[in-house]
Design a protein around this motif. Structure first.
Motif, PDB file in Angstrom:
ATOM      1  N   HIS A 116       0.805  -1.219   0.000  1.00 30.62           N
ATOM      2  CA  HIS A 116       0.000   0.000   0.000  1.00 30.62           C
ATOM      3  C   HIS A 116       0.841   1.273   0.000  1.00 30.62           C
ATOM      4  N   HIS A 117       2.130   1.112   0.286  1.00 29.24           N
ATOM      5  CA  HIS A 117       3.023   2.265   0.486  1.00 29.24           C
ATOM      6  C   HIS A 117       4.435   1.742   0.261  1.00 29.24           C
ATOM      7  N   ASN A 118       5.423   2.615   0.221  1.00 32.19           N
ATOM      8  CA  ASN A 118       6.810   2.112   0.204  1.00 32.19           C
ATOM      9  C   ASN A 118       7.123   1.393   1.521  1.00 32.19           C
ATOM     10  N   ASN A 119       6.586   1.934   2.598  1.00 35.13           N
ATOM     11  CA  ASN A 119       6.908   1.451   3.939  1.00 35.13           C
ATOM     12  C   ASN A 119       5.705   0.831   4.631  1.00 35.13           C
ATOM     13  N   PRO A 120       5.919  -0.256   5.355  1.00 35.14           N
ATOM     14  CA  PRO A 120       4.865  -0.680   6.292  1.00 35.14           C
ATOM     15  C   PRO A 120       4.658   0.447   7.319  1.00 35.14           C
ATOM     16  N   LEU A 121       3.482   0.470   7.935  1.00 34.43           N
ATOM     17  CA  LEU A 121       3.199   1.525   8.922  1.00 34.43           C
ATOM     18  C   LEU A 121       4.175   1.439  10.100  1.00 34.43           C
ATOM     19  N   GLN A 122       4.880   2.549  10.364  1.00 32.83           N
ATOM     20  CA  GLN A 122       5.819   2.622  11.492  1.00 32.83           C
ATOM     21  C   GLN A 122       5.698   3.995  12.153  1.00 32.83           C
ATOM     22  N   PRO A 123       4.633   4.172  12.930  1.00 34.91           N
ATOM     23  CA  PRO A 123       4.392   5.500  13.503  1.00 34.91           C
ATOM     24  C   PRO A 123       5.582   6.016  14.321  1.00 34.91           C
ATOM     25  N   PHE A 124       5.885   7.271  14.119  1.00 36.44           N
ATOM     26  CA  PHE A 124       6.905   8.023  14.873  1.00 36.44           C
ATOM     27  C   PHE A 124       8.344   7.572  14.582  1.00 36.44           C
TER      28      PHE A 124
ATOM     29  N   VAL B 247      13.391  -7.717 -26.799  1.00 43.44           N
ATOM     30  CA  VAL B 247      12.523  -6.543 -26.694  1.00 43.44           C
ATOM     31  C   VAL B 247      12.997  -5.723 -25.498  1.00 43.44           C
ATOM     32  N   ILE B 248      13.141  -4.432 -25.713  1.00 43.37           N
ATOM     33  CA  ILE B 248      13.515  -3.529 -24.613  1.00 43.37           C
ATOM     34  C   ILE B 248      12.301  -2.656 -24.292  1.00 43.37           C
ATOM     35  N   MET B 249      11.978  -2.585 -23.012  1.00 47.11           N
ATOM     36  CA  MET B 249      10.861  -1.763 -22.554  1.00 47.11           C
ATOM     37  C   MET B 249      11.393  -0.753 -21.533  1.00 47.11           C
ATOM     38  N   VAL B 250      11.172   0.522 -21.798  1.00 45.58           N
ATOM     39  CA  VAL B 250      11.579   1.577 -20.853  1.00 45.58           C
ATOM     40  C   VAL B 250      10.306   2.265 -20.386  1.00 45.58           C
ATOM     41  N   LEU B 251      10.109   2.385 -19.086  1.00 45.72           N
ATOM     42  CA  LEU B 251       8.870   3.029 -18.627  1.00 45.72           C
ATOM     43  C   LEU B 251       9.044   3.760 -17.294  1.00 45.72           C
ATOM     44  N   GLY B 252       8.255   4.813 -17.129  1.00 51.06           N
ATOM     45  CA  GLY B 252       8.235   5.548 -15.864  1.00 51.06           C
ATOM     46  C   GLY B 252       7.218   4.937 -14.911  1.00 51.06           C
ATOM     47  N   ASP B 253       7.295   5.292 -13.623  1.00 55.07           N
ATOM     48  CA  ASP B 253       6.333   4.768 -12.652  1.00 55.07           C
ATOM     49  C   ASP B 253       5.351   5.833 -12.163  1.00 55.07           C
ATOM     50  N   HIS B 254       5.713   7.098 -12.276  1.00 54.41           N
ATOM     51  CA  HIS B 254       4.856   8.217 -11.843  1.00 54.41           C
ATOM     52  C   HIS B 254       5.557   9.507 -12.240  1.00 54.41           C
ATOM     53  N   GLY B 255       4.842  10.623 -12.196  1.00 56.05           N
ATOM     54  CA  GLY B 255       5.491  11.919 -12.357  1.00 56.05           C
ATOM     55  C   GLY B 255       5.819  12.495 -10.995  1.00 56.05           C
ATOM     56  N   GLN B 256       6.211  13.741 -10.974  1.00 55.75           N
ATOM     57  CA  GLN B 256       6.347  14.473  -9.708  1.00 55.75           C
ATOM     58  C   GLN B 256       5.790  15.882  -9.936  1.00 55.75           C
ATOM     59  N   PHE B 257       5.391  16.529  -8.832  1.00 48.35           N
ATOM     60  CA  PHE B 257       4.974  17.927  -8.893  1.00 48.35           C
ATOM     61  C   PHE B 257       5.836  18.740  -7.924  1.00 48.35           C
ATOM     62  N   ASN B 258       6.135  19.963  -8.332  1.00 49.32           N
ATOM     63  CA  ASN B 258       6.860  20.854  -7.424  1.00 49.32           C
ATOM     64  C   ASN B 258       5.984  21.176  -6.220  1.00 49.32           C
ATOM     65  N   VAL B 259       6.634  21.330  -5.083  1.00 51.04           N
ATOM     66  CA  VAL B 259       5.915  21.543  -3.823  1.00 51.04           C
ATOM     67  C   VAL B 259       6.369  22.847  -3.179  1.00 51.04           C
ATOM     68  N   ARG B 260       5.399  23.642  -2.771  1.00 54.59           N
ATOM     69  CA  ARG B 260       5.753  24.851  -2.003  1.00 54.59           C
ATOM     70  C   ARG B 260       5.499  24.644  -0.502  1.00 54.59           C
ATOM     71  N   TYR B 261       4.364  24.004  -0.196  1.00 53.59           N
ATOM     72  CA  TYR B 261       3.998  23.869   1.216  1.00 53.59           C
ATOM     73  C   TYR B 261       4.063  22.424   1.692  1.00 53.59           C
ATOM     74  N   LYS B 262       4.748  22.227   2.782  1.00 51.87           N
ATOM     75  CA  LYS B 262       4.779  20.905   3.417  1.00 51.87           C
ATOM     76  C   LYS B 262       3.868  20.959   4.640  1.00 51.87           C
TER      77      LYS B 262
ATOM     78  N   GLY C  94       5.710  18.173  13.160  1.00 51.93           N
ATOM     79  CA  GLY C  94       6.586  19.310  12.875  1.00 51.93           C
ATOM     80  C   GLY C  94       6.498  20.376  13.959  1.00 51.93           C
ATOM     81  N   GLU C  95       7.477  21.270  13.925  1.00 52.58           N
ATOM     82  CA  GLU C  95       7.405  22.409  14.855  1.00 52.58           C
ATOM     83  C   GLU C  95       6.205  23.266  14.486  1.00 52.58           C
ATOM     84  N   ARG C  96       5.974  23.367  13.168  1.00 49.25           N
ATOM     85  CA  ARG C  96       4.797  24.107  12.691  1.00 49.25           C
ATOM     86  C   ARG C  96       3.973  23.191  11.807  1.00 49.25           C
ATOM     87  N   LEU C  97       2.698  23.514  11.735  1.00 50.52           N
ATOM     88  CA  LEU C  97       1.782  22.699  10.942  1.00 50.52           C
ATOM     89  C   LEU C  97       2.115  22.774   9.450  1.00 50.52           C
TER      90      LEU C  97
END
Ligand SMILES: [Zn+2]
Length: 435
Positions: free
Chosen positions: A76-84, A244-259, A358-361
């Motif tokens: 479901h994710h790269n990581n199994p759930l590991q809170p904190f 046969v050679i297959m080259v493919l992407g897995d997803h794009g990315q978007f620039n981020v301003r706010y975390k 985070g220190e801030r939201l």
């Protein structure tokens, strides 16, 4: 025991190069480069490949290798759930046993085909004959040792001895240069029927410098050199007509301003709290950049009600937290998302969700002079499709085709190799084949 082949193979060898974060916005640059252009001339291509939700590398690669959506494959994710647990200290889904669906490399092996894997996600301790899996050493662990324990030991040792001096831990561009050298070596010496490899340089550069940076343009150049080396190895191995050679992407990315530190919201409502010096949770956001899973302690309906109220409050507040949508199970089912939670949040473009308290939201990265991009968003977002080229003798040359989905990749791979792989959610991309 080998299964019966359902049809004659289209090619004896198939090389799959997963080019992490290779998306439609990189199409124009890549298609002007010599090796990529040469591959396009020899094959079929599209920049309309739709990924799966959430668009996280391990989720997507598992779909690539199984032909089923995340709702079935268990990653479901790269990581199994590991809170904190800090991101750099977290375990990932490194091992094949976490996948709950048949994989193309197991099917190939069952058909008596030889298989090889280089840095392929979620392939640790799998059936892949020559396997150097993607594994990261955690604190106090040795990178090379951990890899060989999870891969094919003799093969990993040989690759490390021959090409290991190129590698500097998992830093780029060295890691992808190392993987490329290993691929060249493996193609020439082992001539595997199926080689699946994962190159990560572009994803790293986008995360670190943003999607429109000079650094990203440089990686695309480097990737073209790597592709050239692999194409040359196929020629030198004398298997070009059968490959046969297959080259493919897995997803794009978007620039981020706010975390956005989403768990701060739950902490403020007491759903995350400290007890005897330890962090505890009743509700917890497992964040994946552009999306987040809301985990609730099993049976704690009150926690779910409160967490939903917090989200509702934020949505009323003109969406300053960057929450674009709240996906309930009904929507998640339509997206074929993992059943691991009942609620997910989707971020607006320009925002990402961060799991740490985070220190801030909200952190304004731009204000701090930080360039950053990420993924994990819905594959339905526009400008977010992946690129693919499939080239070789059985494929129509210089043929542009349209929409396809990540679940179509494994059935198409099976079709090329003449393997029965009927259980997949996707289709064989019939239109790319001659006749
Ligand atoms: Zn990725």
């Amino acid at each position: 025991m080998a299964q019966a082949t359902v049809h004659a193979p289209k090619a004896k060898h198939l090389i799959v190069i997963s080019y992490d974060a290779f998306s439609e916005d990189n199409w124009e640059t890549a298609s002007r480069l010599p090796h990529f252009a040469k591959l396009m001339k020899r094959g079929a291509y599209s920049n309309r490949l739709k990924s799966v939700y959430p668009t996280l590398t391990y989720v997507v690669h598992t779909t690539t290798a199984t032909g089923v959506y995340p709702e079935k494959h268990g990653i479901h994710h790269n990581n199994p759930l590991q809170p904190f647990v800090k991101e750099e200290d977290q375990r990932w889904f490194w091992f094949r046993k976490a996948i709950k669906a048949p994989t193309i490399y197991d099917a190939a092996r069952a058909h008596g085909l030889s298989t090889a894997g280089l840095l392929w996600p979620v392939s640790g301790k799998s059936s892949i004959r020559y396997n150097l899996p993607e594994i990261r050493a955690l604190k106090g662990e040795n990178q090379a040792l951990k890899v060989l324990r999870s891969g094919s030991p003799l093969y990993c040792i040989r690759m490390e001895l021959k090409h290991g001096r190129i590698r500097k831990g998992i830093a780029q561009p060295y890691l992808d240069d190392f993987s490329t050298k290993c691929a060249v070596d493996t193609i020439k010496r082992k001539k595997p029927n199926l080689l699946m490899m994962h190159l990560i340089d572009l994803d790293d550069a986008k995360h670190m410098y943003g999607t429109d940076s000079d650094e990203v343009q440089q990686v695309i150049l480097r990737m073209d050199h790597r592709l050239g080396e692999i194409m040359q190895a196929v020629e030198e191995a004398g298997i070009q007509d059968e490959t046969v050679i297959m080259v493919l992407g897995d997803h794009g990315q978007f620039n981020v301003r706010y975390k956005v530190h989403l768990n701060n919201l739950l902490q403020a409502k007491g759903l995350i709290y400290e007890e005897n010096g330890k962090m505890k949770w009743r509700a917890y956001f497992q964040c994946g950049g552009g999306s987040a899973y809301l985990h609730i302690r099993p049976g704690d309906e009150e926690a779910e009600r409160q967490a939903l109220a917090v989200i509702e409050e934020e949505l009323q507040d003109e969406g300053s937290m960057g929450i674009e949508s709240v996906y309930t199970r009904e929507v998640l089912d339509s997206l074929h998302a993992s059943p691991v939670t009942r609620i997910m949040l989707e971020a607006k473009q320009g925002y990402c969700f961060d799991e740490t308290l985070g220190e801030r939201l909200i952190v304004d990265l731009q204000e701090q002079g930080i360039r950053y991009a990420t993924h994990g968003y819905s594959p339905e977002k526009s400008g977010y499709r992946c690129n693919i080229v499939i080239a070789g003798k059985p494929i129509k040359p210089d043929y542009a085709f349209g929409d396809l989905e990540m679940v179509d990749i494994a059935p198409t791979m099976a079709h090329i190799l003449g393997i029965d792989f009927g259980h997949a959610d996707g289709r064989v991309i019939e239109e790319i084949f001659k006749e």
